[in-house]
Design a protein around this motif. Structure first.
Motif, PDB file in Angstrom:
ATOM      1  N   GLN A 140      -5.131   2.946   4.606  1.00  0.00           N
ATOM      2  CA  GLN A 140      -5.192   3.134   3.340  1.00  0.00           C
ATOM      3  C   GLN A 140      -5.946   4.142   3.037  1.00  0.00           C
ATOM      4  OE1 GLN A 140      -6.580  -0.407   0.755  1.00  0.00           O
ATOM      5  NE2 GLN A 140      -6.366  -1.352   3.345  1.00  0.00           N
ATOM      6  N   LYS A 168       0.952  -1.307   0.025  1.00  0.00           N
ATOM      7  CA  LYS A 168      -0.125  -0.111   0.124  1.00  0.00           C
ATOM      8  C   LYS A 168       0.810   1.191  -0.098  1.00  0.00           C
ATOM      9  CE  LYS A 168      -3.476  -2.523   2.780  1.00  0.00           C
ATOM     10  NZ  LYS A 168      -2.673  -3.728   2.738  1.00  0.00           N
ATOM     11  N   ARG A 221       7.680   1.021  -0.198  1.00  0.00           N
ATOM     12  CA  ARG A 221       6.761   1.460  -0.886  1.00  0.00           C
ATOM     13  C   ARG A 221       6.703   2.403  -1.825  1.00  0.00           C
ATOM     14  NH1 ARG A 221       6.683   2.852   4.451  1.00  0.00           N
ATOM     15  NH2 ARG A 221       6.150   0.824   5.531  1.00  0.00           N
TER      16      ARG A 221
END
Length: 379
Positions: free
Chosen positions: A82, A23, A349
């Motif tokens: 998220q 994410k 990420r």
């Protein structure tokens, strides 16, 4: 090769992190990052400590604007915090005697509560995959949530537990495949079974999950990787060689994974869904497990990390597939210093534009989030 500058986006004395590698903490316009704040970093949460959820503007590193809080979290994957869109975020929490998920508007605080927690959302945000987080906490500490006992704790492979899908509009949940079914397929009815690492493919038509079972005396586990249609059919055993770890879908039909293939060993592989075809990736170059993910902008690149070496250092690595070239963009101290479920993996990420990465680290003494600009490397 150009270097990448590192910027601390958060600062102590409080600890900050984001969680898993699949994410992105950035919103789509890349003006803010989601940041999680805690008072400690060296022990597992008990289910009674709050984790604060907030925002850090990219032009104001070190600041923290609280949005919400939850007592339902872990160090590896937080509370699945998220972005839903640039105005709303999602995270898991507890309501009385059950785990739930919350969608919160970051401007007004208006909250929608869904009756089940979320593990992974489909690309269109209409469906959510979820396991039993209480069972996950019991059998794989560090990935589930403390606070609620699994009603099937003593059942090796219950027929009412397994992989679930929830409709995000209605909150209705249905069982896609049960642990009893999975255990029967392996003919291992007297070992504890669970599922972990559930993830939709890039168009939401299928999903992957890991079926795991404890070895006798609960020492270690075995893994097989399965995929399945999001409507509940066409279940396929993609790998059954005992070990599959981290992975990322390249597209709707191919998946990069660090896994074991009998006769080859443990490597990064590119698997083709619904077939036994595979390609060895970075053979002789990247030979250890890491949290791998493709660039959102250019699938010629993937990002990964390593676990601590003999000196306690971890590496951040970009890999160019056409050139078969690894680029180590950073090494930072990250030895295991407390309970294994409290470890601070980098979990790197990508930013939405594929020009920056964010990772968690405690190399400066407290657990914090860092950003690296890699545009000079990936173009």
């Amino acid at each position: 090769m150009p270097s990448a500058e590192v910027t601390a986006i958060t600062k102590g004395p409080k600890h900050h992190f984001f969680g898993y590698y699949n994410k992105s903490p950035w919103n789509s316009t890349m003006t803010h990052l989601l940041v999680l704040q805690t008072d400690f970093m060296d022990r597992p949460p008990t289910g009674n400590e709050e984790m604060l959820i907030g925002l850090t503007p990219v032009d104001k590193p070190g600041t923290f604007e609280k949005i919400a809080s939850t007592k339902t979290w872990n160090w590896q994957q937080s509370s699945m915090v998220q972005w839903i869109d640039d105005d709303n975020i999602l995270f898991n929490s507890r309501l009385d005697d059950r785990f739930v998920s919350n969608i919160v508007n970051i401007h007004s605080g208006k909250t929608k509560v869904l009756p089940h927690p979320v593990y992974h959302l489909s690309p269109d945000k209409r469906l959510a995959l979820l396991p039993n987080f209480s069972r996950l906490h019991d059998l794989r500490p560090g990935y589930g949530y403390p606070g609620l006992e699994d009603p099937n704790k003593d059942n090796y492979a219950p027929d009412d537990d397994g992989v679930f899908i929830m409709d995000m509009a209605t909150g209705q949940r249905r069982l896609m495949v049960s642990l009893a079914q999975l255990a029967d397929e392996k003919e291992k009815p007297s070992l504890h079974h669970w599922v972990n690492h559930l993830e939709f493919n890039r168009d939401g038509s299928r999903f992957v999950f890991l079926h795991r079972w404890k070895m006798p005396n609960r020492q270690g586990w075995q893994t097989r990787m399965l995929t399945m249609s999001s409507d509940g059919g066409d279940r396929y055993v993609l790998r059954d060689d005992g070990m599959t770890s981290h992975f990322d879908w390249r597209d709707a039909d191919h998946m990069l994974a660090f896994a074991r293939v009998k006769g080859v060993g443990d490597r990064y592989f590119l698997f083709t869904d619904r077939s036994q075809d595979y390609q060895i990736i970075a053979d002789g170059v990247l030979m250890e497990d890491g949290h791998c993910s493709y660039s959102p902008r250019n699938k010629d690149w993937f990002l990964t990390d390593t676990y601590p070496d003999a000196n306690g250092n971890r590496a951040l690595i970009l890999y160019n597939l056409p050139r078969k070239q690894p680029v180590t963009i950073g090494k930072f101290y990250g030895a295991f210093t407390s309970a294994i479920e409290c470890r601070c993996d980098f979990h790197p990420r990508w930013s939405p534009d594929g020009r920056q990465i964010c990772f968690d680290s405690f190399h400066e003494g407290t657990r914090q989030m860092y950003v690296m600009n890699i545009e000079s490397i990936v173009g």
